[in-house]
Motif scaffolding. Structure first.
Motif, short mmCIF file in Angstrom:
data_model
loop_
_atom_site.label_atom_id
_atom_site.label_comp_id
_atom_site.label_asym_id
_atom_site.label_seq_id
_atom_site.Cartn_x
_atom_site.Cartn_y
_atom_site.Cartn_z
N SER A 190 0.82 -1.22 0.00
CA SER A 190 0.00 0.00 0.00
C SER A 190 0.85 1.27 0.00
CB SER A 190 -0.95 0.01 1.21
OG SER A 190 -0.21 0.03 2.42
N ARG A 191 2.10 1.18 0.47
CA ARG A 191 2.98 2.36 0.47
C ARG A 191 3.38 2.77 -0.94
NH1 ARG A 191 6.47 -0.06 5.39
NH2 ARG A 191 6.30 -1.81 3.97
N HIS A 192 3.17 1.90 -1.92
CA HIS A 192 3.52 2.20 -3.31
C HIS A 192 2.28 2.50 -4.15
CE1 HIS A 192 6.92 -0.78 -2.27
NE2 HIS A 192 7.27 0.44 -1.93
N LYS A 193 1.13 2.63 -3.52
CA LYS A 193 -0.13 2.91 -4.21
C LYS A 193 -0.31 4.42 -4.33
CE LYS A 193 -4.97 1.41 -4.08
NZ LYS A 193 -5.72 2.64 -4.23
N TYR A 194 -0.87 4.85 -5.44
CA TYR A 194 -1.15 6.27 -5.62
C TYR A 194 -2.39 6.43 -6.49
CZ TYR A 194 0.74 6.13 -10.39
OH TYR A 194 0.94 5.84 -11.71
N ASP A 195 -2.97 7.62 -6.47
CA ASP A 195 -4.16 7.90 -7.28
C ASP A 195 -3.72 8.40 -8.65
OD1 ASP A 195 -6.56 8.59 -8.41
OD2 ASP A 195 -7.07 10.09 -6.89
N SER A 196 -3.82 7.53 -9.65
CA SER A 196 -3.41 7.89 -11.01
C SER A 196 -4.53 8.59 -11.77
CB SER A 196 -3.00 6.64 -11.77
OG SER A 196 -4.12 5.80 -12.01
N GLY A 197 -5.75 8.59 -11.20
CA GLY A 197 -6.89 9.17 -11.89
C GLY A 197 -7.48 8.24 -12.95
N SER A 198 -6.94 7.03 -13.06
CA SER A 198 -7.37 6.10 -14.10
C SER A 198 -8.62 5.31 -13.73
CB SER A 198 -6.24 5.12 -14.43
OG SER A 198 -6.00 4.25 -13.33
N GLY A 199 -8.92 5.20 -12.43
CA GLY A 199 -10.06 4.41 -12.00
C GLY A 199 -9.72 2.99 -11.63
N TRP A 200 -8.44 2.65 -11.68
CA TRP A 200 -7.96 1.33 -11.26
C TRP A 200 -6.90 1.54 -10.19
CZ3 TRP A 200 -8.75 2.12 -16.56
CH2 TRP A 200 -9.70 1.29 -17.15
N PRO A 201 -6.72 0.57 -9.29
CA PRO A 201 -5.61 0.68 -8.34
C PRO A 201 -4.29 0.82 -9.10
CG PRO A 201 -7.02 -1.19 -7.80
CD PRO A 201 -7.47 -0.67 -9.14
N SER A 202 -3.48 1.79 -8.70
CA SER A 202 -2.21 2.05 -9.39
C SER A 202 -1.08 2.06 -8.38
CB SER A 202 -2.27 3.39 -10.12
OG SER A 202 -3.26 3.35 -11.13
N GLY A 219 4.16 6.68 -14.89
CA GLY A 219 3.93 6.80 -13.46
C GLY A 219 4.81 7.84 -12.81
N PRO A 220 4.67 7.99 -11.51
CA PRO A 220 5.43 8.99 -10.76
C PRO A 220 6.85 8.52 -10.44
CG PRO A 220 4.06 7.78 -9.25
CD PRO A 220 3.73 7.26 -10.64
N PRO A 221 7.70 9.43 -10.00
CA PRO A 221 9.01 9.04 -9.48
C PRO A 221 8.79 8.17 -8.23
CG PRO A 221 8.91 11.41 -9.85
CD PRO A 221 7.52 10.88 -10.02
N PRO A 222 9.68 7.33 -7.87
CA PRO A 222 11.02 7.24 -8.41
C PRO A 222 11.15 6.30 -9.61
CG PRO A 222 10.87 5.85 -6.49
CD PRO A 222 9.53 6.54 -6.64
N THR A 223 10.11 5.50 -9.93
CA THR A 223 10.26 4.51 -11.00
C THR A 223 9.76 5.00 -12.36
OG1 THR A 223 8.10 3.50 -10.61
CG2 THR A 223 9.99 2.60 -9.36
N GLY A 224 8.80 5.93 -12.36
CA GLY A 224 8.18 6.36 -13.60
C GLY A 224 7.22 5.34 -14.17
N LEU A 225 6.86 4.33 -13.35
CA LEU A 225 5.97 3.27 -13.82
C LEU A 225 4.60 3.40 -13.17
CD1 LEU A 225 8.42 0.24 -13.62
CD2 LEU A 225 7.77 1.56 -15.66
N ARG A 226 3.59 2.92 -13.90
CA ARG A 226 2.22 2.84 -13.38
C ARG A 226 1.72 1.42 -13.59
NH1 ARG A 226 -2.91 3.70 -16.16
NH2 ARG A 226 -1.66 4.51 -17.89
N TYR A 227 1.69 0.65 -12.52
CA TYR A 227 1.10 -0.67 -12.56
C TYR A 227 -0.41 -0.46 -12.37
CZ TYR A 227 5.66 -2.88 -12.30
OH TYR A 227 6.94 -3.30 -12.58
N CYS A 228 -1.14 -0.61 -13.44
CA CYS A 228 -2.59 -0.39 -13.47
C CYS A 228 -3.25 -1.75 -13.30
CB CYS A 228 -2.95 0.26 -14.80
SG CYS A 228 -4.64 0.81 -14.92
#
Length: 127
Positions: A52-64, A105-114
């Protein structure tokens, strides 16, 4: 025994998404705006996948998530369905379809696991 019989613990939506590679509609899954502290696990085999510490609101509507949980077994495959090339992510333990990973995605990885909520269950930290 059919494939469906092997996964009786799954409801119809979970089976459609995790075992058949489906996608839930955005903003409908139980974890897209979930704020709990803990680990998101595979709905099929309970393997730990995302913290959960790596979760963020991407605005996509899926857990990111911007990265998998430490030590998580995540498999990545090329998905060329729907006329585009994407990277599908699966549970490396049981091959359940989770969603896709994108390079926006956001830093530090630049990835969005949708990730589809239907592919996940939640285990609270310390619980």
């Amino acid at each position: 025994m059919t494939n469906r019989d092997q996964w009786q613990q799954l409801d119809e939506e979970q089976y459609r998404v995790a075992r058949c590679g489906g996608t839930e509609r955005p903003f409908t899954g139980k974890y897209w705006d979930h704020k709990g502290d803990g680990t998101y696990v595979c709905v099929c085999c309970r393997a730990p996948l995302f913290d959960s510490r790596h979760k963020y609101d991407s605005g996509s509507g899926w857990p990111s998530f911007w990265q998998p949980a430490e030590g998580a077994d995540i498999a990545e495959l090329t998905d060329t369905s729907h006329g585009m090339a994407r990277t599908e992510v699966r549970c490396g333990n049981c091959q359940a379809h989770l969603g896709h990973v994108f390079p926006d995605g956001p830093p530090p990885t630049g990835l969005r696991y949708c990730i589809n909520s239907a592919s996940l269950d939640f285990s609270p930290r310390g619980g």
